[in-house]
Design a protein around this motif. Structure first.
Motif, short mmCIF file in Angstrom:
data_model
loop_
_atom_site.label_atom_id
_atom_site.label_comp_id
_atom_site.label_asym_id
_atom_site.label_seq_id
_atom_site.Cartn_x
_atom_site.Cartn_y
_atom_site.Cartn_z
N VAL A 166 -19.86 -1.66 80.87
CA VAL A 166 -19.31 -2.44 81.97
C VAL A 166 -20.11 -3.72 82.22
O VAL A 166 -19.56 -4.79 82.49
CB VAL A 166 -19.25 -1.59 83.26
N LEU A 167 -21.44 -3.62 82.10
CA LEU A 167 -22.31 -4.72 82.51
C LEU A 167 -22.91 -5.52 81.37
O LEU A 167 -23.65 -6.47 81.61
CB LEU A 167 -23.46 -4.15 83.37
N ALA A 168 -22.60 -5.16 80.13
CA ALA A 168 -23.27 -5.79 78.98
C ALA A 168 -23.17 -7.31 78.99
O ALA A 168 -24.18 -8.02 78.91
CB ALA A 168 -22.69 -5.23 77.67
N LEU A 169 -21.95 -7.84 79.10
CA LEU A 169 -21.78 -9.29 79.04
C LEU A 169 -22.38 -9.97 80.27
O LEU A 169 -23.00 -11.04 80.15
CB LEU A 169 -20.29 -9.63 78.92
N LEU A 170 -22.22 -9.36 81.42
CA LEU A 170 -22.73 -9.95 82.66
C LEU A 170 -24.26 -10.01 82.63
O LEU A 170 -24.86 -11.05 82.97
CB LEU A 170 -22.24 -9.14 83.85
N LEU A 171 -24.90 -8.93 82.22
CA LEU A 171 -26.35 -8.92 82.15
C LEU A 171 -26.87 -9.90 81.11
O LEU A 171 -27.90 -10.56 81.32
CB LEU A 171 -26.86 -7.51 81.85
N MET A 174 -32.04 -9.78 75.90
CA MET A 174 -31.00 -8.96 76.52
C MET A 174 -29.74 -8.83 75.65
O MET A 174 -29.16 -7.73 75.56
CB MET A 174 -30.65 -9.51 77.90
N PRO A 175 -29.25 -9.90 75.00
CA PRO A 175 -28.06 -9.73 74.15
C PRO A 175 -28.27 -8.71 73.03
O PRO A 175 -27.31 -8.08 72.58
CB PRO A 175 -27.83 -11.14 73.58
N LEU A 176 -29.52 -8.53 72.57
CA LEU A 176 -29.80 -7.52 71.54
C LEU A 176 -29.39 -6.13 72.03
O LEU A 176 -28.78 -5.36 71.28
CB LEU A 176 -31.29 -7.54 71.18
N PHE A 177 -29.70 -5.82 73.29
CA PHE A 177 -29.36 -4.50 73.84
C PHE A 177 -27.85 -4.38 74.06
O PHE A 177 -27.29 -3.29 73.90
CB PHE A 177 -30.12 -4.27 75.13
N SER A 178 -27.21 -5.48 74.40
CA SER A 178 -25.76 -5.45 74.55
C SER A 178 -25.09 -5.13 73.21
O SER A 178 -24.20 -4.28 73.14
CB SER A 178 -25.26 -6.80 75.09
N VAL A 179 -25.53 -5.82 72.16
CA VAL A 179 -24.91 -5.64 70.83
C VAL A 179 -25.21 -4.25 70.28
O VAL A 179 -24.31 -3.52 69.85
CB VAL A 179 -25.38 -6.74 69.87
N THR A 180 -26.51 -3.88 70.25
CA THR A 180 -26.86 -2.57 69.68
C THR A 180 -26.29 -1.44 70.51
O THR A 180 -25.90 -0.39 69.98
CB THR A 180 -28.38 -2.42 69.57
N GLY A 181 -26.22 -1.61 71.82
CA GLY A 181 -25.64 -0.57 72.68
C GLY A 181 -24.17 -0.34 72.38
O GLY A 181 -23.72 0.81 72.29
N VAL A 182 -23.41 -1.42 72.21
CA VAL A 182 -21.98 -1.29 71.88
C VAL A 182 -21.82 -0.65 70.50
O VAL A 182 -20.96 0.23 70.30
CB VAL A 182 -21.29 -2.66 71.94
N LEU A 214 -34.83 1.84 58.25
CA LEU A 214 -33.52 2.46 58.43
C LEU A 214 -32.42 1.42 58.29
O LEU A 214 -32.66 0.22 58.25
CB LEU A 214 -33.45 3.12 59.81
N SER A 215 -31.19 1.90 58.28
CA SER A 215 -30.04 0.99 58.25
C SER A 215 -28.94 1.61 59.11
O SER A 215 -28.97 2.78 59.46
CB SER A 215 -29.53 0.79 56.82
N GLY A 216 -27.96 0.79 59.43
CA GLY A 216 -26.82 1.28 60.19
C GLY A 216 -27.20 1.82 61.56
O GLY A 216 -28.01 1.23 62.28
N ARG A 217 -26.64 2.97 61.91
CA ARG A 217 -26.85 3.56 63.23
C ARG A 217 -28.33 3.83 63.51
O ARG A 217 -28.80 3.60 64.62
CB ARG A 217 -26.05 4.86 63.34
N GLY A 218 -29.07 4.29 62.50
CA GLY A 218 -30.49 4.58 62.70
C GLY A 218 -31.28 3.34 63.09
O GLY A 218 -32.12 3.39 63.98
N LEU A 219 -30.99 2.21 62.42
CA LEU A 219 -31.69 0.95 62.74
C LEU A 219 -31.30 0.47 64.13
O LEU A 219 -32.16 0.03 64.90
CB LEU A 219 -31.34 -0.10 61.69
N HIS A 220 -30.02 0.55 64.44
CA HIS A 220 -29.57 0.12 65.78
C HIS A 220 -30.25 0.92 66.88
O HIS A 220 -30.70 0.37 67.89
CB HIS A 220 -28.04 0.27 65.90
N ARG A 221 -30.36 2.23 66.67
CA ARG A 221 -30.98 3.09 67.68
C ARG A 221 -32.47 2.79 67.80
O ARG A 221 -33.03 2.75 68.91
CB ARG A 221 -30.77 4.56 67.31
#
Length: 396
Positions: A22-27, A364-372, A188-195
């Protein structure tokens, strides 16, 4: 882990994910605009170095009222609302203007203190003013009086929820291992790297984000501000700050005061008598409504923080000192309140603090992207696998 522990973590993951989506883009927007403003003062000083200084002269600088009168005679720039003066004989005077009938505020001007010659308007002022309004109020009409400040406040509360839930979800089994906490696994790659990036870099910036959020709420909610004042101020100071603002003069006198021309000279003379040569710069602001008390904010030569300042209120007609609030006389808690903005942007730690806070905000955009990406990958993993078409039995 027990069944109850799994249930709690699953619930926290849901809360963390929903709040993030909900808050990714706003934050990200609020954080990036904050990063842009981190070195605003230094950027503006560099852009306007040619108009901020003049050659010192043997003659005395003009008094504020004479300077304003000459400026108005030379050009119609609008109603003057404030002047920024300096004890440095080579510093130009900055003149600020009030809003016009349409609500627009003309750009301020740098003026020669010796002859009131206009040196120019500060470059970058309008840009940073727009970025500031976007950061604080999302450019929603009404600015501080609109509902934009509540929206940013709700976003800040949401970030606190994400920080606390993220810390619980991220807590490793080997909590005493510094490597587990602070070293991302870039192999790592993919989901592991994002996490790994989401969790480890989130740990790096956790204290910065928490401090930014707790101080940012000061500007969004009056109940939060009153609570902080009550907690950190001495009782009589807190009671005074929480009193509703009253008109300085009775209604019958308001019309006469508005018609009366209020000048800076009397207040400026009293201020210089009180402060002597201890101040570096001073901002004199005319009363916004009825009243004759001019507010003067003063910075000493020793301070490097914008919020470490003294504040005076001086009657513009009589020159009488109405009140004096000196930074040195504040308690430790009251100094925290006074420095809220510099704490919020890391300036309390000098330029290294501002740099660290700027980098954290820019991440902050890093957390928005990796979180999505993590949310989408969980959705794919939970989706039941479809049997291959070739193995379907007729009739199924």
């Amino acid at each position: 882990m027990s069944r109850a522990g799994h249930t709690i973590k699953a619930a926290l993951l849901q809360v963390h994910s929903i709040a993030g989506l909900v808050l990714a883009l706003l934050l990200a927007l609020i954080a990036l605009t904050g990063a842009v403003m981190s070195f605003e003062d230094e950027i503006l000083d560099h852009l306007n170095a040619d108009i901020m200084h003049v050659a010192p002269r043997p003659a005395s600088a003009l008094m504020p009222d004479e300077l304003v009168a000459r400026l108005k005679a030379a050009q119609d720039a609008g109603k003057v609302s404030a002047v920024a003066l300096s004890s440095d004989p080579s510093a130009a005077v900055r003149v600020r203007f009030g809003r016009d009938e349409q609500g627009a505020r003309p750009s301020s001007l740098y003026v020669d203190p010796y002859d009131a010659r206009v040196l120019g308007s500060p470059r970058g002022e309008e840009f940073f003013a727009t970025v500031r309004r976007l950061h604080r109020w999302l450019l929603i009409p009404g600015d501080a009086k609109g509902w934009g400040r509540q929206v940013t406040g709700v976003a800040a509360l949401g970030l606190i929820v994400m920080l606390i839930s993220g810390l619980v979800l991220r807590w490793p089994r080997r909590a005493g291992s510094v490597k587990m906490w602070l070293k991302p696994n870039l192999g790592l790659s993919g989901r592991g790297l994002h996490r790994s990036l989401h969790a480890v870099i989130g740990t790096w910036v956790f204290p910065v984000y928490l401090l930014m959020t707790l101080t940012g709420l000061w500007y969004s909610f009056d109940w939060y501000k009153d609570g902080v004042v009550w907690l950190l101020s001495r009782p009589h100071v807190a009671a005074a700050k929480m009193q509703p603002k009253m008109s300085a003069k009775p209604p019958r006198e308001a019309g006469r005061i508005e018609a009366q021309a209020i000048g800076f000279d009397q207040a400026w003379t009293t201020f210089r008598r009180e402060e002597g040569g201890h101040f570096s710069k001073a901002l004199l602001t005319l009363p916004a409504g009825a009243g004759t008390a001019i507010r003067i904010r003063s910075w000493s030569k020793e301070t490097t923080l914008d919020t470490s300042r003294d504040e005076f209120r001086i009657d513009a007609v009589s020159g009488q000192l109405v009140s004096a609030e000196r930074y040195a006389d504040k308690s430790f808690g009251e100094k925290i309140i006074a420095n809220m903005l510099d704490i919020h942007r890391g300036a309390i730690l000098g330029w290294p603090g501002k740099l660290a806070f700027m980098i954290a905000a820019a991440l902050m955009p890093l957390f928005s992207v990796t979180g999505v990406l993590l949310y989408l990958s969980r959705r794919r993993l939970r989706r039941p696998a479809q049997p291959p078409l070739g193995r379907l039995v007729p009739g199924e």
